[in-house]
Design an enzyme around this catalytic site. Structure first.
Site, mmCIF file in Angstrom:
data_model
loop_
_atom_site.group_PDB
_atom_site.id
_atom_site.type_symbol
_atom_site.label_atom_id
_atom_site.label_comp_id
_atom_site.label_asym_id
_atom_site.label_seq_id
_atom_site.Cartn_x
_atom_site.Cartn_y
_atom_site.Cartn_z
ATOM 1 N N CYS A 95 0.842 -1.185 0.000
ATOM 2 C CA CYS A 95 0.000 0.000 0.000
ATOM 3 C C CYS A 95 0.878 1.235 0.000
ATOM 4 C CB CYS A 95 -0.889 -0.009 1.248
ATOM 5 S SG CYS A 95 -2.004 1.377 1.387
ATOM 6 N N HIS B 173 -9.016 -3.866 -2.422
ATOM 7 C CA HIS B 173 -8.121 -3.038 -1.616
ATOM 8 C C HIS B 173 -8.608 -1.586 -1.593
ATOM 9 C CE1 HIS B 173 -3.897 -1.937 -0.264
ATOM 10 N NE2 HIS B 173 -4.330 -0.769 -0.714
ATOM 11 N N GLU B 174 -8.932 -1.039 -2.771
ATOM 12 C CA GLU B 174 -9.347 0.366 -2.847
ATOM 13 C C GLU B 174 -10.719 0.582 -2.215
ATOM 14 O OE1 GLU B 174 -7.063 2.420 -3.424
ATOM 15 O OE2 GLU B 174 -5.675 0.958 -4.307
ATOM 16 N N HIS C 161 -10.205 0.835 1.472
ATOM 17 C CA HIS C 161 -9.705 2.165 1.861
ATOM 18 C C HIS C 161 -10.863 3.121 2.112
ATOM 19 C CE1 HIS C 161 -5.391 2.544 1.887
ATOM 20 N NE2 HIS C 161 -5.257 1.963 0.703
#
Length: 195
Positions: A113, A155-156, A159
């Site tokens: 990241c 993953h995004e 976030h």
């Protein structure tokens, strides 16, 4: 010769927020007015300008994806330029993304990241993912990914929900990753500027 504008070419590289910054731990707000100004580093831009700066920042830090909160903007927006496992390039942005489907096997693969530079850990993610949302003009978009690109999409989205990949790492791997983060040269810096 390639036609069109290269993503990020009109954007400005922004500092990336690092592990420990509160903006990374809070869920991001939905974009409700696609024409409203967006506050960015004390100034204002539009949604397209935010996306351009996100692309510029992602490329400057050699990333494959970047969420808006990683540059301090708590809005549900992310950009990507990521290959899948067959080395097919996927390029775009999503406003108000929703992870609507995950499928396939859950694979524990290496993940890093931009908010934890230089670190990575085996992180479980599904091998297939589908995200729905909008483009900067408000038109709907649906993006499906497999392999590494599916990992990027998950993953995004995490976030934007206030999560980091370290939250999915367990046991000794988690302890080792957090210890490495505390000892990293950037620990306590708050932000990371472009190399």
């Amino acid at each position: 010769m390639r036609r069109g504008v290269i993503p990020g070419s009109s954007g400005r590289v922004r500092p990336v927020r690092l592990l420990g910054d509160p903006v990374l731990a809070a869920p991001c707000a939905e974009v409700t007015d696609f024409s409203a100004p967006v506050e960015l580093d004390g100034g204002c831009t539009d949604l397209a300008g935010l996306v351009e700066s996100m692309f510029a920042t992602m490329y400057a830090f050699d990333g494959v994806g970047l969420a808006a909160n990683q540059i301090g903007v708590p809005l549900r927006v992310f950009v990507y330029d990521c290959p899948d496992d067959e080395d097919v390039r996927h390029l775009g942005h999503i406003v108000n993304p929703r992870l609507v489907e995950t499928d396939g096997v859950e694979i524990r693969g290496p993940e890093g990241c931009l908010s934890l530079p230089g670190l990575e850990a085996p992180t479980p993610r599904f091998d297939e993912a589908v995200v729905e949302g909008h483009r900067v003009d408000g038109s709907p978009v649906r993006v499906a990914g497999t392999g590494f690109f599916a990992r990027c999409l998950q993953h995004e989205c995490a976030h934007l929900d206030g999560g980091l990949y370290v939250d999915r790492v367990t046991g000794f791997g988690r302890r080792r990753l957090l210890r490495a983060a505390r000892r990293a040269p950037w620990a306590g810096a708050g932000v990371r500027t472009a190399p």
